[in-house]
Design a protein around this motif. Structure first.
Motif, PDB file in Angstrom:
ATOM      1  N   PHE A 181       0.834  -1.198   0.000  1.00  0.00           N
ATOM      2  CA  PHE A 181       0.000   0.000   0.000  1.00  0.00           C
ATOM      3  C   PHE A 181       0.871   1.251   0.000  1.00  0.00           C
ATOM      4  O   PHE A 181       1.793   1.382   0.813  1.00  0.00           O
ATOM      5  N   TRP A 182       0.570   2.166  -0.914  1.00  0.00           N
ATOM      6  CA  TRP A 182       1.179   3.494  -0.897  1.00  0.00           C
ATOM      7  C   TRP A 182       0.100   4.491  -0.487  1.00  0.00           C
ATOM      8  O   TRP A 182      -0.907   4.640  -1.175  1.00  0.00           O
ATOM      9  N   TRP A 236       1.207  -2.231  -6.684  1.00  0.00           N
ATOM     10  CA  TRP A 236       1.084  -1.155  -5.704  1.00  0.00           C
ATOM     11  C   TRP A 236      -0.370  -0.717  -5.633  1.00  0.00           C
ATOM     12  O   TRP A 236      -0.959  -0.315  -6.638  1.00  0.00           O
ATOM     13  N   ILE A 237      -0.937  -0.769  -4.436  1.00  0.00           N
ATOM     14  CA  ILE A 237      -2.282  -0.266  -4.193  1.00  0.00           C
ATOM     15  C   ILE A 237      -2.131   1.141  -3.616  1.00  0.00           C
ATOM     16  O   ILE A 237      -1.583   1.321  -2.527  1.00  0.00           O
ATOM     17  N   VAL A 238      -2.586   2.117  -4.380  1.00  0.00           N
ATOM     18  CA  VAL A 238      -2.434   3.522  -4.000  1.00  0.00           C
ATOM     19  C   VAL A 238      -3.725   4.001  -3.348  1.00  0.00           C
ATOM     20  O   VAL A 238      -4.818   3.787  -3.887  1.00  0.00           O
ATOM     21  N   GLU A 264     -10.852   2.088   3.175  1.00  0.00           N
ATOM     22  CA  GLU A 264     -10.558   1.509   1.859  1.00  0.00           C
ATOM     23  C   GLU A 264      -9.448   0.473   1.916  1.00  0.00           C
ATOM     24  O   GLU A 264      -9.486  -0.529   1.201  1.00  0.00           O
ATOM     25  N   VAL A 265      -8.450   0.692   2.767  1.00  0.00           N
ATOM     26  CA  VAL A 265      -7.394  -0.309   2.924  1.00  0.00           C
ATOM     27  C   VAL A 265      -7.979  -1.601   3.468  1.00  0.00           C
ATOM     28  O   VAL A 265      -7.703  -2.701   2.955  1.00  0.00           O
ATOM     29  N   ILE A 310     -10.777   6.945  -4.354  1.00  0.00           N
ATOM     30  CA  ILE A 310      -9.822   6.898  -3.245  1.00  0.00           C
ATOM     31  C   ILE A 310      -8.756   5.835  -3.426  1.00  0.00           C
ATOM     32  O   ILE A 310      -7.605   6.025  -3.036  1.00  0.00           O
ATOM     33  N   ILE A 311      -9.095   4.707  -4.036  1.00  0.00           N
ATOM     34  CA  ILE A 311      -8.150   3.598  -4.113  1.00  0.00           C
ATOM     35  C   ILE A 311      -8.011   3.109  -5.553  1.00  0.00           C
ATOM     36  O   ILE A 311      -9.000   3.023  -6.296  1.00  0.00           O
ATOM     37  N   GLY A 312      -6.776   2.841  -5.952  1.00  0.00           N
ATOM     38  CA  GLY A 312      -6.496   2.360  -7.300  1.00  0.00           C
ATOM     39  C   GLY A 312      -5.117   1.736  -7.341  1.00  0.00           C
ATOM     40  O   GLY A 312      -4.489   1.501  -6.296  1.00  0.00           O
ATOM     41  N   GLU A 313      -4.613   1.483  -8.540  1.00  0.00           N
ATOM     42  CA  GLU A 313      -3.330   0.802  -8.683  1.00  0.00           C
ATOM     43  C   GLU A 313      -2.319   1.629  -9.459  1.00  0.00           C
ATOM     44  O   GLU A 313      -2.659   2.297 -10.437  1.00  0.00           O
TER      45      GLU A 313
END
Length: 303
Positions: free
Chosen positions: A192-193, A250-252, A264-265, A290-293
């Motif tokens: 996770f970033w 990487w999950i941003v 979201e994490v 909020i969350i993407g790759e």
């Protein structure tokens, strides 16, 4: 007058000049009043998609429901002998510790531990770079989080001059192969970033500096880091480009609002593992704002 918490710290710090959105600004972190140019822009910095933080009551209710699912997940891992490993990276003050705390809050600590390694010892400096991290990997039934990881060599070390350019390049070449071994061994592996805007980072540093409870989190190296924002962003981009892979993506997570980021994490973890009794309605759907790759999402691009 300086705040009481500022006085606790050793010595006053001079105002620094930093460049924000191409404009040079002066920032006196010892001044207890947060500058308006930070206050007005903090939440929306870096193109954050929401005007307000998630409502506290909604956050608390949703978090508790998701934590119940995490307890189910942990029971399944202990039953099946599964192993989970997740790294949390991001700029200073991105909220890594808070996310990890939210995940582990109601899990059995005997099988859910966090790793936050100090600077390497002289012995560790002479070892294979990944060795001290591998020693902390999960055993059967264990859930392990890393608050910073081997990715120090992709961020703080090259920016602050703690490694050579050759060491940095070697790390970028070797890490995707190293992480394939982790996946091939059957470990559930997540990276996770946590992404925040520059003004939000400055606000959080200021909050720390003037907090009686959290002033210990603020250090002189944070001051130096504030002047190297662009360097850190370039290092981040290189890292995401070179070490994002199908087997270890990487999950941003956009984290200007810590509440949304934490939810979201946890959702992503729960959605990714087929544990017994999983309640997909409770888990809900990911928020694509909020969350993407990968690098494209980190830079605000689609696809």
């Amino acid at each position: 007058m300086k705040s009481e918490s500022a006085a606790i710290l050793s010595g006053d710090m001079e105002a620094i000049r930093i460049k924000v959105d191409g404009v040079e600004r002066q920032f006196d972190i010892d001044d207890p009043k947060l500058p308006d140019w930070i206050k007005k822009k903090a939440l929306k910095s870096d193109g954050y998609p929401y005007d307000k933080k998630l409502d506290w009551d909604e956050y608390e209710e949703t978090l508790e429901e998701l934590q119940v699912e995490l307890v189910k997940l942990q029971a399944w891992m202990q039953k099946t002998g599964g192993r989970a490993l997740m790294l949390f990276e991001g700029c200073d003050a991105a909220g890594k510790g808070g996310v990890i705390k939210a995940i582990r809050q109601n899990m059995n600590p005997r099988a859910a531990r966090n790793v936050a390694l100090p600077k390497p010892s002289s012995t560790e400096q002479g070892q294979w770079y990944y060795q001290r991290y591998v020693a902390q990997f999960p055993t059967a039934g264990e859930f392990v989080t890393f608050d910073r990881s081997w990715y120090n060599r992709a961020g703080v070390e090259p920016v602050m001059g703690f490694c050579t350019p050759e060491q940095h390049e070697h790390f970028l070449e070797q890490t995707p192969h190293f992480e394939r071994l982790i996946r091939d061994d059957g470990i559930h592996f997540f990276k996770f970033w946590l992404s925040i805007g520059q003004e939000m980072q400055l606000k959080r540093f200021h909050d720390r500096r003037h907090s009686l409870l959290r002033s210990w989190k603020f250090s002189p190296i944070d001051v130096e880091g504030m002047t190297k924002w662009d360097d850190y962003m370039r290092a981040r981009d290189i890292m995401l480009e070179r070490t994002h892979s199908p087997h270890a993506p990487w999950i941003v997570v956009r984290s200007n609002d810590k509440r949304r980021a934490r939810l979201e994490v946890i959702r992503h973890i729960l959605q990714s593992l087929p544990y017994d009794g999983r309640d997909v309605k409770i888990i809900g759907k990911a928020d694509p704002k909020i969350i993407g790759e990968g690098l494209a999402f980190a830079k605000g691009r689609k696809g």
